[in-house]
Design an enzyme around this catalytic site. Structure first.
Site, mmCIF file in Angstrom:
data_model
loop_
_atom_site.group_PDB
_atom_site.id
_atom_site.type_symbol
_atom_site.label_atom_id
_atom_site.label_comp_id
_atom_site.label_asym_id
_atom_site.label_seq_id
_atom_site.Cartn_x
_atom_site.Cartn_y
_atom_site.Cartn_z
ATOM 1 N N ASP A 113 0.776 -1.240 0.000
ATOM 2 C CA ASP A 113 0.000 0.000 0.000
ATOM 3 C C ASP A 113 0.810 1.292 0.000
ATOM 4 O OD1 ASP A 113 -2.636 -0.936 -0.153
ATOM 5 O OD2 ASP A 113 -2.581 -1.534 1.953
ATOM 6 N N ASP A 172 -6.421 -3.561 -6.477
ATOM 7 C CA ASP A 172 -6.061 -2.279 -5.851
ATOM 8 C C ASP A 172 -4.584 -1.920 -6.093
ATOM 9 O OD1 ASP A 172 -7.896 -4.031 -4.610
ATOM 10 O OD2 ASP A 172 -8.049 -2.793 -2.825
HETATM 11 N N1 GLY Z 1 -7.344 -1.002 -0.965
HETATM 12 C C1 GLY Z 1 -8.351 -1.448 -0.116
HETATM 13 C C2 GLY Z 1 -9.733 -1.013 -0.477
HETATM 14 O O1 GLY Z 1 -9.987 -0.522 -1.547
HETATM 15 O O2 GLY Z 1 -10.591 -1.201 0.345
#
Ligand code: GLY
Length: 393
Positions: A113, A172
């Site tokens: 992330d 993501d």
């Molecule tokens: N990246 C996590 C979400 O979109 O909840």
């Protein structure tokens, strides 16, 4: 002049007047939104504990997280975007304070992330201030993220261990490639963009169904790259189209085209946009339900965060598209912005814990963050407003 020519001339004048009226309305809406955001975040910043980041608001309480949580870049990033439009020194001070707070994340390697955390924050700060210390932090962060690239599967490993997955990559993760591409083109190592390209290509190969909707999680054999499973973590089912995931996919491939100018990413983004915009469950106001395939639609929560991400991405895609396609992307994004700015989705000053938008859904199957404000919904909404102002007014 013939009657035919007079009619054409009259239509042209009317059409110019209509477009300029339309532009004025959007300019006013965007200005109002940033003024609202300034007031609302001045309220929010007074309630945020000094060592935490705001995440959401529920039952009258602000929900916050530690700086290593994936949301940590969105609050500073939103503040920078508000500061950019309003020049409010109190907003800037809070933006600088929170950047300092999250700086230690630059060596974080526990999950994928880091792009969200460090580029949404320091990326905006550098874009606005050109302060070289922010750039150094982005370059270090990009190197940290690159350590999660696994050559056997030609992708960045999203999570080390999560549920039953062995080596999961989630859609993501496309978003984190922005920091790698940017770093590579701004003094960082060339290998960073090679990693971004490899990850995008692997994702394009394995994450999409024939209708260009995306699976949420692909589980890999980390050594061989064999696909072990196509699953979901936050969606309705393994075979469903989780709304925010479609947004991440759209944004991610549009952004890959921005950096590489490789047509295949543009075509992929256009296919994804068409899946979203032609989906029969997309409501008239264009704010999607949390998952395009929840059989209980319309009696399910919406996801304003997905709308913000999709709107922002469509506006960029509009920059690279022509004719009716461009018009469809930009008009759809505009409708999303108008809906999100309406009282159906937007809070009143001093309410909603200080967040701008209501009605986002984080993880419905996890029974988490259902129909609540979320900091990243605000972030992408603000980004989309800025993009509309910069590119279409
Ligand atoms: N990246 C996590 C979400 O979109 O909840």
């Amino acid at each position: 002049m013939t009657l035919h020519k007079i009619t054409i001339a009259a239509f042209s004048v009317l059409s110019i007047a209509f477009h300029s009226q339309n532009k004025k309305q959007m300019a006013r809406l965007i200005q109002n939104e940033f003024e609202f955001a300034e007031k609302q975040y001045k309220f929010l910043l007074k309630t945020v504990p000094q060592d935490k980041m705001p995440q959401s608001y529920k039952d009258g309480k602000l929900i916050t997280k530690d700086i290593s949580w994936w949301y940590s870049g969105f609050y500073p990033g939103s503040l920078w975007m508000i500061y950019e439009q309003t020049k409010n020194p109190e907003i800037k001070k809070e933006a600088e304070r929170t950047l300092e707070l999250i700086e230690p994340n630059k060596t974080f390697t526990r999950d994928h992330d880091l792009g969200f955390m460090m580029f949404c924050s320091f990326g905006n700060a550098y874009r606005i201030t050109k302060d070289p210390k922010y750039k150094d932090i982005i370059l270090t962060s990009a190197e940290s993220l690159s350590t999660r690239f696994r050559s056997g599967m030609q992708a960045i490993l999203s999570w080390d261990k999560m549920a039953d997955f062995k080596s999961p990559v989630i859609i993501d993760n496309m978003m984190n490639l922005e920091m790698l591409n940017w770093a590579s083109q701004n003094g960082g190592n060339k290998k960073l963009s090679e990693i971004a390209v490899a990850h995008a290509n692997t994702t394009m190969k394995n994450h999409f169904r024939p209708d260009y909707s995306s699976y949420h999680v692909i589980d890999y054999d980390v050594n061989t790259g064999e696909v072990l499973g196509k699953k979901t973590f936050q969606g309705y089912s393994d075979s469903s189209a989780w709304a925010r995931g479609q947004g991440w996919a759209l944004y991610g491939f549009t952004m890959m085209y921005r950096f590489t100018k490789d047509e295949k990413y543009l075509i992929q983004a256009q296919h994804i946009a068409n899946f979203i915009l032609n989906n029969p469950t997309l409501p008239k106001d264009k704010i999607p339900y949390w998952d395009f395939n929840d059989p209980k639609i319309p009696n399910v929560p919406k996801d304003a965060s997905a709308a913000g991400i999709i709107a922002s991405a469509l506006l960029e895609l509009g920059q690279y598209s022509k004719g009716n396609e461009k018009k469809n992307y930009v008009d759809s994004a505009k409708q999303m912005l108008i809906s999100l700015s309406s009282e159906k989705y937007q809070a009143k000053v001093g309410e909603n814990g200080g967040f701008l938008l209501m009605h986002s859904t984080g993880g419905l199957p996890l029974n988490s963050e259902i129909d609540v404000p979320l900091i990243y919904a605000d972030y992408y909404f603000l980004e989309a407003l800025k993009r509309y102002k910069d590119w279409y007014l």
